[in-house]
Design a protein around this motif. Sequence first.
Motif, PDB file in Angstrom:
ATOM      1  N   PHE A 238     -32.656 -28.217 -13.543  1.00  0.00           N
ATOM      2  CA  PHE A 238     -33.347 -29.133 -14.607  1.00  0.00           C
ATOM      3  C   PHE A 238     -34.256 -29.900 -13.837  1.00  0.00           C
ATOM      4  O   PHE A 238     -34.367 -30.127 -12.663  1.00  0.00           O
ATOM      5  CB  PHE A 238     -32.398 -30.378 -15.190  1.00  0.00           C
ATOM      6  N   LEU A 239     -35.275 -30.427 -14.799  1.00  0.00           N
ATOM      7  CA  LEU A 239     -36.424 -31.382 -14.221  1.00  0.00           C
ATOM      8  C   LEU A 239     -37.098 -32.132 -15.402  1.00  0.00           C
ATOM      9  O   LEU A 239     -37.494 -31.583 -16.335  1.00  0.00           O
ATOM     10  CB  LEU A 239     -37.505 -30.435 -13.683  1.00  0.00           C
ATOM     11  N   TRP A 240     -37.180 -33.537 -15.185  1.00  0.00           N
ATOM     12  CA  TRP A 240     -38.163 -34.480 -15.952  1.00  0.00           C
ATOM     13  C   TRP A 240     -39.446 -34.284 -15.541  1.00  0.00           C
ATOM     14  O   TRP A 240     -40.034 -34.341 -14.424  1.00  0.00           O
ATOM     15  CB  TRP A 240     -37.704 -35.788 -15.803  1.00  0.00           C
ATOM     16  N   ALA A 241     -40.204 -33.680 -16.674  1.00  0.00           N
ATOM     17  CA  ALA A 241     -41.818 -33.668 -16.513  1.00  0.00           C
ATOM     18  C   ALA A 241     -42.503 -34.117 -17.462  1.00  0.00           C
ATOM     19  O   ALA A 241     -42.305 -33.709 -18.532  1.00  0.00           O
ATOM     20  CB  ALA A 241     -41.997 -32.187 -15.999  1.00  0.00           C
ATOM     21  N   GLY A 242     -43.560 -34.985 -17.329  1.00  0.00           N
ATOM     22  CA  GLY A 242     -44.304 -35.470 -18.370  1.00  0.00           C
ATOM     23  C   GLY A 242     -43.413 -36.041 -19.535  1.00  0.00           C
ATOM     24  O   GLY A 242     -43.972 -36.048 -20.939  1.00  0.00           O
ATOM     25  N   ASP A 276     -36.363 -21.620  -9.673  1.00  0.00           N
ATOM     26  CA  ASP A 276     -37.012 -23.016  -9.459  1.00  0.00           C
ATOM     27  C   ASP A 276     -37.511 -23.304 -10.674  1.00  0.00           C
ATOM     28  O   ASP A 276     -38.187 -22.667 -11.236  1.00  0.00           O
ATOM     29  CB  ASP A 276     -37.707 -23.048  -8.450  1.00  0.00           C
ATOM     30  N   ILE A 277     -37.485 -24.773 -10.755  1.00  0.00           N
ATOM     31  CA  ILE A 277     -38.172 -25.498 -11.946  1.00  0.00           C
ATOM     32  C   ILE A 277     -39.102 -26.633 -10.868  1.00  0.00           C
ATOM     33  O   ILE A 277     -38.347 -27.454 -10.280  1.00  0.00           O
ATOM     34  CB  ILE A 277     -37.461 -26.058 -12.949  1.00  0.00           C
ATOM     35  N   VAL A 278     -40.281 -26.761 -10.863  1.00  0.00           N
ATOM     36  CA  VAL A 278     -41.026 -27.764 -10.537  1.00  0.00           C
ATOM     37  C   VAL A 278     -42.097 -28.418 -11.324  1.00  0.00           C
ATOM     38  O   VAL A 278     -42.023 -27.784 -12.279  1.00  0.00           O
ATOM     39  CB  VAL A 278     -41.710 -27.264  -9.160  1.00  0.00           C
ATOM     40  N   VAL A 287     -40.243 -20.504 -11.675  1.00  0.00           N
ATOM     41  CA  VAL A 287     -40.292 -19.335 -10.801  1.00  0.00           C
ATOM     42  C   VAL A 287     -38.938 -18.434 -11.230  1.00  0.00           C
ATOM     43  O   VAL A 287     -38.196 -18.919 -11.166  1.00  0.00           O
ATOM     44  CB  VAL A 287     -39.968 -19.771  -9.253  1.00  0.00           C
ATOM     45  N   ILE A 288     -39.569 -17.259 -11.700  1.00  0.00           N
ATOM     46  CA  ILE A 288     -38.853 -16.311 -12.561  1.00  0.00           C
ATOM     47  C   ILE A 288     -38.539 -14.881 -11.845  1.00  0.00           C
ATOM     48  O   ILE A 288     -39.846 -14.498 -11.446  1.00  0.00           O
ATOM     49  CB  ILE A 288     -39.309 -16.187 -14.052  1.00  0.00           C
ATOM     50  N   SER A 289     -37.430 -14.403 -11.406  1.00  0.00           N
ATOM     51  CA  SER A 289     -37.379 -13.324 -10.886  1.00  0.00           C
ATOM     52  C   SER A 289     -37.202 -12.050 -11.682  1.00  0.00           C
ATOM     53  O   SER A 289     -36.789 -12.058 -12.793  1.00  0.00           O
ATOM     54  CB  SER A 289     -36.128 -13.153  -9.947  1.00  0.00           C
ATOM     55  N   ASP A 290     -37.855 -10.960 -11.229  1.00  0.00           N
ATOM     56  CA  ASP A 290     -38.009  -9.658 -11.753  1.00  0.00           C
ATOM     57  C   ASP A 290     -36.902  -8.903 -11.585  1.00  0.00           C
ATOM     58  O   ASP A 290     -36.728  -7.632 -12.176  1.00  0.00           O
ATOM     59  CB  ASP A 290     -39.211  -9.019 -11.890  1.00  0.00           C
ATOM     60  N   TYR A 316     -39.681 -14.458  -2.810  1.00  0.00           N
ATOM     61  CA  TYR A 316     -39.601 -16.007  -2.720  1.00  0.00           C
ATOM     62  C   TYR A 316     -38.140 -16.372  -2.233  1.00  0.00           C
ATOM     63  O   TYR A 316     -37.181 -15.963  -2.796  1.00  0.00           O
ATOM     64  CB  TYR A 316     -39.741 -16.200  -4.214  1.00  0.00           C
ATOM     65  N   TYR A 317     -38.292 -17.353  -1.350  1.00  0.00           N
ATOM     66  CA  TYR A 317     -37.055 -17.761  -0.574  1.00  0.00           C
ATOM     67  C   TYR A 317     -37.034 -19.479  -0.907  1.00  0.00           C
ATOM     68  O   TYR A 317     -36.297 -20.192  -0.159  1.00  0.00           O
ATOM     69  CB  TYR A 317     -36.994 -17.384   0.748  1.00  0.00           C
ATOM     70  N   GLY A 318     -37.859 -19.935  -1.775  1.00  0.00           N
ATOM     71  CA  GLY A 318     -37.802 -21.316  -1.897  1.00  0.00           C
ATOM     72  C   GLY A 318     -38.820 -22.116  -1.500  1.00  0.00           C
ATOM     73  O   GLY A 318     -39.829 -21.670  -0.777  1.00  0.00           O
ATOM     74  N   GLY A 319     -38.673 -23.613  -1.496  1.00  0.00           N
ATOM     75  CA  GLY A 319     -39.590 -24.346  -0.814  1.00  0.00           C
ATOM     76  C   GLY A 319     -40.912 -24.745  -1.727  1.00  0.00           C
ATOM     77  O   GLY A 319     -41.780 -25.065  -1.057  1.00  0.00           O
ATOM     78  N   LEU A 320     -40.883 -24.221  -2.964  1.00  0.00           N
ATOM     79  CA  LEU A 320     -42.213 -24.359  -3.636  1.00  0.00           C
ATOM     80  C   LEU A 320     -42.926 -25.629  -3.743  1.00  0.00           C
ATOM     81  O   LEU A 320     -42.237 -26.436  -4.067  1.00  0.00           O
ATOM     82  CB  LEU A 320     -42.044 -23.661  -5.187  1.00  0.00           C
TER      83      LEU A 320
END
Length: 343
Positions: A238-242, A276-278, A287-290, A316-320
Amino acid sequence: MKIISYKKIILILMCMSMLSLLGCTDNKILKSNKNQVSNKVHKINNKISNFLGFPIYLDPRAGKVAYSTITEDDYFIYYCSENGINRVDKKTGEYKLILKCKNTGNLILSDRYIFFVVENGSKDCCILRVDKDGKNLLKLVDKKNVPERGYCIELSLYDDEIYIRVIGKVYSFNMSSYNIRLLCEDADSFQIHNGYMYYIDHGEKTFTIYKRNLNNLKDQIFLGKGISMPQSDIYDNFLWAGGDLYYSTRVPWKIHKYSEGKSVLINSTKNNYVSDIVEYKGQAYFVISDGDDTYRIKKYSSKDNAVFEVAELKDYYGGLRMVNGYAYYYGKDYKNQYIKLNE
């Protein structure tokens, strides 16, 4: 019509840079030190960077850069490297090592300060603060404040407090009183929003988003069932944004937006998963994997109420981190990677 290759374009632009320097080699520049000359080259390189579409501003003088620390304010880009904390002027491209310090990481900014972690080799949490020009270094937190043995995994700021996650425990450190409090003993991830701590637990594996009162430390279930190993309503991230909450659930993987007491589905993936959600400039990015080592960065636009793809990643291994129009992340074998955002 003959097409000039990408490499030839770079070569031509580099030659133009050198000619520009040669045309300016008066006595003053000849007497200047190496850093002054290097910064002049860098200003030209910054213009080339904008033309070619890759970030030359990651100056080679910095040494090996920790991409997961790259951040920005309105005027500068900051990042940690093997040499310390570095700063680059967004407008001119001028580079400066503002603080020489080994083993720095977890860099975050306030209006006035840089906060960062030093991994001192003994696996003790050590957090320092320095002015944005690299002056007035101050140690805030060390093993005397945080008895938990382990590196500081996560830092965040809210009002006059620093929030610290060490392994699964979350502490708050008040920068006025220097008091430290243990807020939670089992958090896999957390975020402070409007004076409350939102978190997903780890040990009990309830996959529930809890809302904790920071005064009495009492919980209420915000989203989820609050039972161990649920078969449905599995909240993953989860992430709070805007001002809105974005979260992912599984299985199948879905992305939702929670606003004004209501949850709305904004994206659903059958065979893929949400890695990931940033947040970047008040917007939520996913970040969505195919499922075949291909990942896509997608952005949710509140204005259009739609999801748009802004980049495709080979692995993608993280750290975005998203800074100044680029995405920085760890690729295969945790090698530093970057890509320009298509927006």
